[in-house]
Design a protein around this motif. Sequence first.
Motif, short mmCIF file in Angstrom:
data_model
loop_
_atom_site.label_atom_id
_atom_site.label_comp_id
_atom_site.label_asym_id
_atom_site.label_seq_id
_atom_site.Cartn_x
_atom_site.Cartn_y
_atom_site.Cartn_z
N PRO A 252 -28.36 -27.60 34.27
CA PRO A 252 -27.35 -27.47 35.33
C PRO A 252 -27.80 -26.59 36.49
CG PRO A 252 -26.70 -26.26 33.36
CD PRO A 252 -27.88 -27.10 32.98
N ILE A 253 -28.71 -25.64 36.21
CA ILE A 253 -29.17 -24.77 37.30
C ILE A 253 -30.01 -25.54 38.30
CG2 ILE A 253 -29.07 -22.71 35.86
CD1 ILE A 253 -32.04 -22.78 35.54
N MET A 254 -30.62 -26.65 37.87
CA MET A 254 -31.36 -27.48 38.81
C MET A 254 -30.41 -28.12 39.81
SD MET A 254 -34.01 -30.63 38.05
CE MET A 254 -35.04 -29.55 37.06
N GLY A 255 -29.26 -28.60 39.32
CA GLY A 255 -28.25 -29.16 40.22
C GLY A 255 -27.70 -28.13 41.17
N ALA A 256 -27.48 -26.90 40.68
CA ALA A 256 -26.98 -25.83 41.55
C ALA A 256 -27.98 -25.51 42.65
CB ALA A 256 -26.68 -24.59 40.72
N LEU A 257 -29.26 -25.42 42.30
CA LEU A 257 -30.29 -25.14 43.29
C LEU A 257 -30.35 -26.26 44.33
CD1 LEU A 257 -32.74 -23.45 44.24
CD2 LEU A 257 -34.15 -24.83 42.70
N LEU A 258 -30.26 -27.50 43.88
CA LEU A 258 -30.30 -28.63 44.80
C LEU A 258 -29.09 -28.62 45.73
CD1 LEU A 258 -31.92 -31.15 45.52
CD2 LEU A 258 -30.58 -32.42 43.84
N ALA A 259 -27.91 -28.27 45.21
CA ALA A 259 -26.72 -28.19 46.06
C ALA A 259 -26.90 -27.13 47.13
CB ALA A 259 -25.49 -27.88 45.21
N GLY A 260 -27.47 -25.98 46.76
CA GLY A 260 -27.72 -24.94 47.75
C GLY A 260 -28.70 -25.38 48.82
N LEU A 261 -29.75 -26.08 48.43
CA LEU A 261 -30.73 -26.58 49.40
C LEU A 261 -30.09 -27.56 50.37
CD1 LEU A 261 -33.78 -27.16 47.03
CD2 LEU A 261 -33.70 -25.54 48.92
N LEU A 262 -29.22 -28.42 49.87
CA LEU A 262 -28.57 -29.41 50.74
C LEU A 262 -27.61 -28.73 51.72
CD1 LEU A 262 -27.86 -32.19 48.10
CD2 LEU A 262 -29.37 -32.40 50.08
N ILE A 263 -26.83 -27.77 51.25
CA ILE A 263 -25.89 -27.08 52.13
C ILE A 263 -26.64 -26.22 53.14
CG2 ILE A 263 -24.01 -25.40 52.20
CD1 ILE A 263 -23.04 -26.49 49.55
N ALA A 264 -27.81 -25.70 52.75
CA ALA A 264 -28.60 -24.88 53.67
C ALA A 264 -29.02 -25.67 54.91
CB ALA A 264 -29.84 -24.33 52.96
N GLU A 265 -29.07 -27.00 54.80
CA GLU A 265 -29.45 -27.83 55.94
C GLU A 265 -28.28 -28.09 56.88
OE1 GLU A 265 -32.56 -28.85 56.44
OE2 GLU A 265 -33.24 -27.85 54.61
N THR A 266 -27.07 -27.65 56.51
CA THR A 266 -25.89 -27.87 57.36
C THR A 266 -25.63 -26.63 58.21
OG1 THR A 266 -24.26 -26.98 55.81
CG2 THR A 266 -24.95 -29.27 55.49
N ASP A 267 -24.66 -26.74 59.09
CA ASP A 267 -24.28 -25.61 59.95
C ASP A 267 -23.31 -24.65 59.27
OD1 ASP A 267 -25.79 -26.69 62.00
OD2 ASP A 267 -24.11 -27.87 62.80
N TYR A 268 -22.99 -24.91 58.00
CA TYR A 268 -21.95 -24.12 57.33
C TYR A 268 -22.51 -23.26 56.21
CZ TYR A 268 -19.42 -27.80 59.74
OH TYR A 268 -18.96 -28.66 60.70
N SER A 269 -23.83 -23.14 56.13
CA SER A 269 -24.44 -22.46 55.00
C SER A 269 -24.05 -20.99 54.94
CB SER A 269 -25.96 -22.61 55.06
OG SER A 269 -26.47 -22.07 56.26
N ARG A 270 -24.02 -20.29 56.09
CA ARG A 270 -23.72 -18.86 56.07
C ARG A 270 -22.27 -18.60 55.66
NH1 ARG A 270 -27.76 -18.55 54.83
NH2 ARG A 270 -29.67 -18.24 56.00
N GLU A 271 -21.37 -19.47 56.09
CA GLU A 271 -19.96 -19.33 55.70
C GLU A 271 -19.82 -19.54 54.19
OE1 GLU A 271 -15.82 -18.76 56.37
OE2 GLU A 271 -17.60 -18.36 57.57
N VAL A 272 -20.48 -20.55 53.67
CA VAL A 272 -20.44 -20.82 52.23
C VAL A 272 -21.02 -19.64 51.46
CG1 VAL A 272 -21.32 -22.30 50.38
CG2 VAL A 272 -20.52 -23.32 52.52
N GLU A 273 -22.13 -19.11 51.94
CA GLU A 273 -22.78 -17.99 51.27
C GLU A 273 -21.86 -16.78 51.22
OE1 GLU A 273 -27.02 -15.53 51.55
OE2 GLU A 273 -26.48 -17.02 53.06
N ALA A 274 -21.18 -16.49 52.32
CA ALA A 274 -20.28 -15.33 52.37
C ALA A 274 -19.08 -15.51 51.44
CB ALA A 274 -19.82 -15.10 53.81
#
Length: 589
Positions: A252-274
């Motif tokens: 499952p951690i592979m899926g979590a890492l992949l989700a983070g990588l995909l969201i990092a390519e969007t304009d909303y990554s910093r908001e999600v991170e916070a």
Amino acid sequence: MAGHLEFNTSMSDVLVVLGAAGIVIPAFARARITPVIGFILVGVLVGPFGLGRLVGQFPALYYVTITRPEAIAPFAELGVILLLFEIGLELSFGRLWDMRAQVFGLGAAKLLVSAALLTLVLVTMHHDVPAAAGLGIALALSSTALVLPIAGTQSPVGRRALAMLLLEDIALVPIIFVLGAFGPGGTSGAALFATLWRGGVIVLVMLTLGRFQLPRLFASAARTKSPELFLAFSLLVVIAAALATAGAGLSPIMGALLAGLLIAETDYSREVEALTAPFKGLALGVFLITVGMSIDVGEIWRQLGQIALGVAAVLAAKAIVTALLLRLGGASRGVAAEVGLLLASPSETTLIVLTAAAAAGLVSPENAQFWQIVTALGLTLTPLLAMIGRRLASAVDSPDETRSAGAPRDASGQALVFGYGRVGRLVGAMLARHEIPWLALDADPALVAQARAAGDPVIYGNVANAALLEKLHLESARSVIVTMDEPVLVSRTVRRIRAAHPDLAIIVRARDADHAAELYRAGASDAVPETLESSLQLSEAVLVDMGVPMGPVIASIHEMRDELREAIMRGGGLEQKSRLKAAGLRDRT
């Protein structure tokens, strides 16, 4: 009735965890100690091998102990999943591609060589070869959950640790399948192939849908202007991704890492991170409590010599292998030593692999339990190893190590810039434009090498090292400009320089008004709060765009800056905030 009892038990466990977080985090933060140790000690204290074993004699302890460790295990797993998600948010596919040589080269070498060396050590400790191989690969893994929060992902140490840990996280599922295949009646090659095939399809689908759909979905959530909906959607994405890869037989951690990588390519990554950061911290605390609950102090005492030998063997083997590989890869002695010690402990995933090896019949239950205790103790020692690594790095890396032959050796007659990141580079460029001689120091060897190649007067140096400050001859410097974004280190550095050089001009970058007030008390000549300067620049742009002449605008900005500086120096952050409010500006710190 049984359901009511189970509910009460669950609520009691939740209260213990939340109470631990409320005590451990602020107490250890005040002592400037990582809360990792605190959470593990809480787990030892309230777990089944601590006060939990006394509940039968003292029923009142039921309310301050965790009576069902398996009930909080899913929350511990969620902590690791959210951690990998946060790592993915800090990365991107571009950065991951740039790291491919380190991930699949250095990371694979560290895992395989460490496993081979540990296998040889275990064979000499009278384990048979299959069991030694299974234990060796399990103990060769290092802790993503503990190492990256300590080292970060941006420093030279953090980047190299991240590369190695990413490879280990990716390799977790193949490792478990290989152990199962070599065990008595183990997993067939066909089952392994089927899992990898299903996993590949799932990953491909996630990549395709994520690239095209996530930006639209996050845009829809953002348009509602509801933080709660945005947070719920963020957690939904990471949990769905983790469940998708877990359902395919992958980690499952592979899926979590992949989700983070995909969201990092969007304009909303910093908001999600916070928004998700607090959940990651709390869930990670739950994980650390479960680690502590697995430590049986009585068993440790009964096998103290053997356990100490096992811990020492694992730590020494991994530290030596990692440090040597990094040195061969061109890392400095300090970075190699620090990363080696940081990655020396076993991992939370070691516990998973040990369970798989025991289930496959490769390792006996007694041996598995013994090495689980070694793993838990190794995890507990990780913060201590990190501290030793930092001190060792400062001792073995001299400021001269990364200099070229003709580099300047002190700040005589020059402006000295501490930190050559974004702010330091801009300060250096402005000093050069006005033909003021300057010298910069930075603790990142790669950044120093890049700056030197570009012709900038930058040398390697860690300003936390008091001996380095003495060698720079600050008494003859024109000024010192401190630009690092590390408030505690900055305050300590300013205080140290001011004590030794009462008349030296010290100009410091501050995070906000309160930090600036602290720096003035420490001895700064001028402290520049980033938040206030951005507000003043914004005000200047607004006034000019509204037709106010540039001359009066600049004059009023300078006047306001002087007033704010006087307010900070006189009354600190609180008085300054009231003046801002009266002036119609708001400090957003």
